[in-house]
Enzyme design. Sequence first.
Site, short mmCIF file in Angstrom:
data_model
loop_
_atom_site.label_atom_id
_atom_site.label_comp_id
_atom_site.label_asym_id
_atom_site.label_seq_id
_atom_site.Cartn_x
_atom_site.Cartn_y
_atom_site.Cartn_z
N ASP A 138 -15.46 -10.88 -23.59
CA ASP A 138 -16.19 -11.15 -22.60
C ASP A 138 -17.55 -11.66 -23.06
O ASP A 138 -18.17 -12.53 -22.55
CB ASP A 138 -16.30 -9.81 -21.59
CG ASP A 138 -15.04 -9.63 -21.12
OD1 ASP A 138 -14.06 -10.51 -21.10
OD2 ASP A 138 -14.83 -8.31 -20.60
N HIS A 161 7.90 -7.48 -3.59
CA HIS A 161 6.55 -7.77 -4.04
C HIS A 161 6.62 -9.29 -5.02
O HIS A 161 7.19 -9.20 -6.01
CB HIS A 161 6.16 -6.74 -4.95
CG HIS A 161 5.63 -5.59 -4.25
ND1 HIS A 161 4.43 -5.41 -3.82
CD2 HIS A 161 6.40 -4.48 -3.69
CE1 HIS A 161 4.36 -4.27 -3.30
NE2 HIS A 161 5.55 -3.84 -3.05
N GLY A 215 0.84 -1.35 0.29
CA GLY A 215 0.18 -0.04 -0.11
C GLY A 215 0.80 1.11 -0.11
O GLY A 215 2.03 1.39 0.31
N GLU A 269 4.22 -10.88 -6.26
CA GLU A 269 3.34 -10.69 -7.48
C GLU A 269 3.70 -10.45 -8.86
O GLU A 269 3.12 -10.64 -9.61
CB GLU A 269 1.92 -10.14 -6.88
CG GLU A 269 2.07 -8.58 -6.86
CD GLU A 269 2.61 -8.10 -5.49
OE1 GLU A 269 3.38 -8.56 -4.84
OE2 GLU A 269 2.47 -6.97 -4.94
N CYS A 321 4.90 -6.36 1.80
CA CYS A 321 5.44 -4.95 2.14
C CYS A 321 4.84 -4.19 3.10
O CYS A 321 5.06 -4.39 4.07
CB CYS A 321 5.34 -4.23 0.32
SG CYS A 321 5.93 -2.89 0.20
N TYR A 322 3.84 -3.20 2.68
CA TYR A 322 2.92 -2.68 3.63
C TYR A 322 2.31 -3.53 4.65
O TYR A 322 2.50 -3.49 5.95
CB TYR A 322 1.98 -1.83 3.03
CG TYR A 322 1.23 -0.91 4.21
CD1 TYR A 322 1.35 0.42 4.45
CD2 TYR A 322 0.14 -1.59 4.93
CE1 TYR A 322 0.60 1.17 5.26
CE2 TYR A 322 -0.64 -0.85 5.85
CZ TYR A 322 -0.41 0.66 6.01
OH TYR A 322 -1.03 1.31 7.10
N LYS A 359 -9.63 -11.37 -16.49
CA LYS A 359 -9.65 -11.28 -18.00
C LYS A 359 -8.61 -12.84 -18.57
O LYS A 359 -9.32 -13.48 -19.33
CB LYS A 359 -8.93 -10.20 -18.49
CG LYS A 359 -9.11 -10.05 -20.10
CD LYS A 359 -10.42 -9.29 -20.15
CE LYS A 359 -10.70 -8.92 -21.72
NZ LYS A 359 -11.99 -8.09 -21.76
#
Length: 524
Positions: A238, A180, A58, A182, A85-86, A380
């Site tokens: 979609d 991070h 964050g 991710e 992290c945060y 997605k």
Amino acid sequence: MQDIHSQRILILDFGGQTTQLIARRVRESGVYCEIHPWDIEAQALNDFKATGIILSGGPESTIAAGSPRIPDQVLTLSVPVLGICYGMQALVNQLGGEVRAQQAHSEFGYASMALQGECALFDGLNDRDNAQTRELDVWMSHGDRVESLPTGFDVVGVSENAPIAAMANVQKKCFGIQFHPEVTHTVQGAKIIERFVLQICGCDALWTPGNIIDNAVANIREQVGSDDVLLGLSGGVDSSVVAALMHKAIGKQLTCVFVDNGLLRLNEGDKVMETFARNMGVKVIRVNAEDRFLERLNGESDPEAKRKIIGNLFVEIFEEEADKLTNVIWLAQGTIYPDVIESAASSTGSAHLIKSHHNVGGLPSNMRLKLVEPLRELFKDEVRRIGVDLGLPPAMVYRHPFPGPGLGVRILGAVTKEYADILRLADDIFINALVKHDLYDKVSQAFTVFLPVKSVGVTGDGRRYNYVVSLRAVETIDFMTARAAHLPYDFLDEVSRNICNSIPSISRVTYDISSKPPATIEWE
Ligand code: XMP
């Protein structure tokens, strides 16, 4: 059938720019997860019944007054926790360790983290060839840093500017990492998240395309029963996947309406009919409305006014068709998970909101129909994967985004059929060339823009005085910033020659080299 939601990871969002990426990595590990704001209500947190919890990064500082806090419940529930992290700093702060502001030592970007001791998150991972040097290449982005650990925690990773870059309380299955995992720059990041959800939380990898489809089919059947369902099919990813999924679930109870507004790409209407109506046996009503759209747009050159005209007429026609189908009770929509997260974030107002993309279908919100949204839980990339599993052509499922107003915003100023026809041909040459040269998947979006100005040219039989088109190809992650793709000159030369040679009404081809910002991706 297995309950694919029975094991679930809760991701608490502290406003990080990459929180959605955490969720995608968890899903890629085969485990269901949801993102909720850090100030989630106590009851909702309990009801979620998380198998494990991840605390996101964050933008704020845990030592600033009033900064976001981890709900106390999280610290007392006996489920595994991973703070990123945060999230790690908040753990330290709330469990009795110390976090300090370290502007001089802030770390942004690549760092090497040396592993210490044993930790189930990292065991056996090493980005160096030499087994004696256990180091991971990680991506950092922090100002504050952890100075001392709460009781029960050990240091398990050290980087140059973060003496405590990773921490673990093995007994409590509570972990903190300053980097991070991710983002793809952290080489072993996906593996680390997989370790957390599969080994440490003990989840099974149930979240697979086949299981997602089976589950969605069962849910759709239960939700709509024997009622009829209407779907606005645009040919985009979609709505196409919704059509395929609904068709699998309820067959002839589904009716799709496809509005051909005359602003589609070359042969697009026919391709949509071929894929859905002919090959898959989906009931599709094609409304040929080119004349109505062109008439409404006649003489209008303002981009926003054109968008409104196209959007409003689409809704008008869609409603006309819906009114004819008197048995229909449900409206199917291709809402996907990022839309759900963004509207939730804006309703709590607590997260740092990421700008939402333009609304694609633009269907009326006040319709008498009830909503069925079978992609609401999916990202997605998951939508694409199940689309392929459902038998849609990969070329359709992996296509670049196409704006709702279509060529209406790619013909600068007033729209005419002549311009749209010319643009369709030029765009088709460009896109086919990208595919042929294996460049289509290397750019995020590519298209051609029609400029209603005339320019002089010369051909074998004399002087030409004709229109100009611009090619546009961009590379982007989120479509909020982008750079012009560095396409090879030889390639651009070939496309330019093909366009001018085969379309006599075009005398000149340009390549748009603007970035976003200051330009936008579309020209209007
Ligand atoms: P811009 O031009 O804003 O585009 O940089 C960002 C992304 O959004 C798409 N786009 C639209 N999509 N209706 C849509 O459904 C619109 O009015 C619209 N305008 C832009 C654009 O193609 C790009 O992917």
